[in-house]
Design a protein around this motif. Structure first.
Motif, mmCIF file in Angstrom:
data_model
loop_
_atom_site.group_PDB
_atom_site.id
_atom_site.type_symbol
_atom_site.label_atom_id
_atom_site.label_comp_id
_atom_site.label_asym_id
_atom_site.label_seq_id
_atom_site.Cartn_x
_atom_site.Cartn_y
_atom_site.Cartn_z
ATOM 1 N N ASP A 28 0.943 -1.325 -0.097
ATOM 2 C CA ASP A 28 0.045 -0.023 -0.026
ATOM 3 C C ASP A 28 0.778 1.141 0.157
ATOM 4 O OD1 ASP A 28 0.913 0.016 2.682
ATOM 5 O OD2 ASP A 28 -1.027 -0.253 3.504
ATOM 6 N N ASP A 29 0.391 2.406 0.211
ATOM 7 C CA ASP A 29 1.239 3.703 0.187
ATOM 8 C C ASP A 29 2.253 3.505 1.314
ATOM 9 O OD1 ASP A 29 -0.791 4.433 -1.623
ATOM 10 O OD2 ASP A 29 -1.849 5.810 -0.283
ATOM 11 N N ASN A 30 2.053 3.213 2.119
ATOM 12 C CA ASN A 30 3.013 2.755 3.284
ATOM 13 C C ASN A 30 4.527 2.210 2.749
ATOM 14 O OD1 ASN A 30 1.669 4.234 5.248
ATOM 15 N ND2 ASN A 30 0.689 2.271 5.781
ATOM 16 N N GLU A 77 6.078 4.543 0.456
ATOM 17 C CA GLU A 77 6.660 5.702 1.278
ATOM 18 C C GLU A 77 8.089 4.984 1.904
ATOM 19 O OE1 GLU A 77 5.853 7.790 5.343
ATOM 20 O OE2 GLU A 77 4.205 7.827 4.241
ATOM 21 N N ARG A 117 4.697 6.616 -5.932
ATOM 22 C CA ARG A 117 4.630 6.940 -4.542
ATOM 23 C C ARG A 117 3.446 6.429 -3.923
ATOM 24 N NH1 ARG A 117 9.063 9.123 -2.422
ATOM 25 N NH2 ARG A 117 10.003 10.709 -3.772
ATOM 26 N N ARG A 118 2.363 5.873 -4.577
ATOM 27 C CA ARG A 118 1.038 5.456 -3.910
ATOM 28 C C ARG A 118 0.582 4.151 -4.885
ATOM 29 N NH1 ARG A 118 -2.651 9.993 -5.063
ATOM 30 N NH2 ARG A 118 -4.298 8.473 -4.474
ATOM 31 N N THR A 129 -1.706 0.251 -4.518
ATOM 32 C CA THR A 129 -2.432 -0.914 -3.883
ATOM 33 C C THR A 129 -2.125 -2.355 -4.600
ATOM 34 O OG1 THR A 129 -4.005 0.540 -2.883
ATOM 35 C CG2 THR A 129 -4.359 -1.689 -2.550
ATOM 36 N N HIS A 150 -0.565 4.879 -8.598
ATOM 37 C CA HIS A 150 -0.797 6.113 -9.108
ATOM 38 C C HIS A 150 0.256 6.891 -9.705
ATOM 39 C CE1 HIS A 150 -4.901 6.242 -7.117
ATOM 40 N NE2 HIS A 150 -4.462 5.248 -6.156
ATOM 41 N N ASP A 204 -3.044 12.862 -11.341
ATOM 42 C CA ASP A 204 -2.703 11.670 -11.005
ATOM 43 C C ASP A 204 -3.855 10.697 -11.521
ATOM 44 O OD1 ASP A 204 -0.547 11.851 -9.516
ATOM 45 O OD2 ASP A 204 -1.502 11.447 -7.414
ATOM 46 N N GLU A 226 -4.969 6.255 -11.942
ATOM 47 C CA GLU A 226 -4.540 4.840 -11.531
ATOM 48 C C GLU A 226 -4.424 4.132 -12.840
ATOM 49 O OE1 GLU A 226 -7.678 1.689 -9.568
ATOM 50 O OE2 GLU A 226 -7.364 3.699 -8.526
#
Length: 174
Positions: free
Chosen positions: A26-28, A31, A39-40, A42, A67, A76, A78
């Protein structure tokens, strides 16, 4: 913040002939990886490791979406991702990477797949990514059309315009 420790695999400790790992990204994750392209997102990753006589065969199956910036309007968007990748890992004196072969230090026996997964994701993104027709940012699309029209109609017909340097060369030719 996502811990990347789950992506460390102890190949020396694998007892079975085939071991399956599942990772939910996921985004984490993006990061924690801290890379510029994505950067983002799923995604889910299925990693199958098959233990062979002298090496390990790793098969990655990745599905989900990330993204990315639209090439036209820069908003942005998807982008769906589906990728199947294969690597061979063997034990050796030091860590080295070739195209589809990774050698890891046999004293450690640990392989970090976090960055490998990220590279496979980036490679699966199409070179050109644009929104579906009519989904781009309307204001940006209008501005792009205005600037394109202004640039092509600067009062000089591009078919008649000749660079002055070429004119000088033509004079030498005559």
């Amino acid at each position: 913040m996502c811990s990347l420790e789950a992506f460390l695999i102890d190949l020396k400790g694998l007892k079975e002939d085939e071991k399956i790992f599942h990772f939910s990204l996921d985004d984490n994750y993006f990061e924690a990886i801290d890379a510029p392209e994505v950067r983002r997102g799923t995604l889910s990753v299925r990693l199958a490791i098959r233990k062979l006589a002298a090496c390990f065969e790793l098969t990655f199956h990745t599905e989900g979406s990330v993204h990315v910036a639209c090439d036209l309007c820069l908003d942005d968007m998807e982008q769906d991702i589906t990728a199947d990748n294969r690597l061979v890992v063997k034990m050796g004196d030091a860590y080295t990477e070739d195209d589809d072969l990774i050698t890891i230090d046999e004293n450690e026996g640990m392989l970090d797949v976090a960055w490998l997964i990220y590279e496979f994701i980036v490679l699966a993104i199409p070179v050109k990514h644009v929104h579906a027709p009519g989904k781009c940012n309307a204001a940006m699309t209008k501005k792009l059309e205005e600037l394109s029209a202004t640039r092509s109609s600067d009062g000089v017909d591009e078919t008649e315009y000749i660079d002055p340097r070429w004119s000088k060369l033509k004079e030498l030719k005559n």
